[in-house]
Scaffold this active site. Structure first.
Site, mmCIF file in Angstrom:
data_model
loop_
_atom_site.group_PDB
_atom_site.id
_atom_site.type_symbol
_atom_site.label_atom_id
_atom_site.label_comp_id
_atom_site.label_asym_id
_atom_site.label_seq_id
_atom_site.Cartn_x
_atom_site.Cartn_y
_atom_site.Cartn_z
ATOM 1 N N ASP A 46 -4.967 -0.782 -1.274
ATOM 2 C CA ASP A 46 -5.629 0.614 -1.105
ATOM 3 C C ASP A 46 -4.714 1.595 -1.837
ATOM 4 O OD1 ASP A 46 -8.043 -0.369 -0.046
ATOM 5 O OD2 ASP A 46 -7.355 0.179 2.166
ATOM 6 N N TYR A 53 3.200 -8.599 4.801
ATOM 7 C CA TYR A 53 3.241 -7.044 4.881
ATOM 8 C C TYR A 53 4.504 -6.510 5.436
ATOM 9 C CZ TYR A 53 -1.421 -6.862 2.561
ATOM 10 O OH TYR A 53 -2.552 -6.791 1.760
#
Lengths: 249, 249
Positions: free
Chosen positions: A52, A110
């Site tokens: 994003d 992540y």
């Protein structure tokens, strides 16, 4: 035709995310543009997943098929010469013909970096998330044990998703604390939309007492997003590593 | 009328520097705008010195005179609520009437953070400078000894300056190395235009052998800019601390 695997690092703060969009500055757009200058062709560079707006990557993986005539080392330097400073290609390799950065991915890790308590820093405002309240590490540790493993994570993704299968496996959640900075690592076989940011928000909301361990159990059991914690801002999120079966030649 | 001393932290990467300019996003502009919203007045907020586009600050000092009726702690929160995330007021104090952030400054310390050798990082591209060649620390240490002290630094400033007195005193230059990252601290009674960036470029150019210690001595002796080293990029530069005589009440 060669299938080339790229490892890519980027600072997402000045990008509207990975995915190419008309009129927007995107990572995919910059990389495909560099390939166009190099090869004269409109190539499709496919990533392991979209990130994003505002999300960073140390180890984004992408694949691109083209008739590569220059040595790989030169390709890396040529791309970096054409790319802006906030995107770097850190590795180029030849991959097997059937390798695809997205479909072949087995595990992703992540990282979420967040300052907990005190005041947010102006210097790091694009690179470090912020959480206002102090947290109890014992509660965070307890919450991690509940979230690790194979679960239906419908209660841990943003509702604007078209996915129908919400089962994912989280292999581990770890964190390291240094002063007020917490660095979380979350490794799984795949992630739903905003899932890492909601997992970290849930760990912190449990740690601060805003929600309870029981709420987290309910979110897992019922799939109801209202039981899990806040969605953290994108600025602290980094795609660190994407793992595959052996795919390079 | 109160004289208020502000300590300000900012990430300079999205600013056209400190100084207000029409149509540009500047730190001074953002702060004066916040004061306008708070007080309804166009106040003049004066900094210890202008910082260039892309330069950051941990400890910029500014002074502003106005009829302050709210408690200092509330003023700080109110300003931070109005300011964007890349500027934070970290301290507000009442200062003596004759205090002026610029004219009262006695010592300034700048920090320059630079990755030496290897590849520049995409993630830190706005926060860390880059120097391509490996360096010999012994030569850097030798060069530091020559630059410390009181000198005519005409050979260490950009030529587009209106200053006529080039004498400055450097109290110390220190550095700390961690992996490929060098963090230089330069403390002096004042700095000419681009002086810190040229000093760091000179230390690194001496370290890599691009210029010699003799060149540095010539730059000091003749004031000729062509003998000193490169001007480092603004992205690694931080205004760390400004010191005054006792000025707060």
């Amino acid at each position: 035709m060669k299938n080339v695997k790229l490892t890519i690092e980027y600072n997402g703060s000045k990008f509207s995310g990975w995915q190419k969009q008309d009129g927007q500055r995107t990572v995919q757009g910059e990389i495909e543009n560099a390939f166009f200058v190099l090869t004269g062709q409109n190539l499709s560079v496919e990533a392991s997943g979209r990130t994003d707006k505002g999300v960073h990557a140390y180890g984004q993986i992408a694949s691109v098929k083209f008739d590569c005539k220059i040595p790989l080392k030169n390709l890396k330097y040529a791309l970096n010469n054409l790319l802006p400073a906030d995107v770097r290609v850190t590795k180029v390799e030849f991959a097997n013909d059937d390798f695809h950065a997205r479909f072949s991915a087995k595990r992703k890790t992540y990282e979420y970096v967040v300052k907990v308590g005190g005041q947010p820093s102006a210097i790091d405002c694009d690179l470090v998330g912020f959480y206002q309240y102090d947290v109890d590490k014992t509660k965070i540790d307890e919450c991690i044990k509940i979230l690790e493993g194979k679960h239906n994570f419908k209660g841990f993704c943003s509702t604007n998703t078209q996915v129908t299968n919400f089962e994912r496996e989280i292999y581990f959640i770890k964190y390291h604390k240094s002063g007020k900075i917490f660095k979380f690592s979350v490794c799984g076989n795949g992630f739903l939309y905003n899932m890492v940011r909601i997992i970290v928000g849930t760990l912190l909301d449990v740690g601060s007492g805003k929600i309870s361990i029981e709420d987290v159990k309910k979110a897992l059991k019922t799939g109801d997003r209202s039981y899990s914690g806040k969605t953290m801002e994108p600025n602290g999120l980094y795609l660190k590593k994407v793992e595959y079966e052996k795919t390079t030649k």
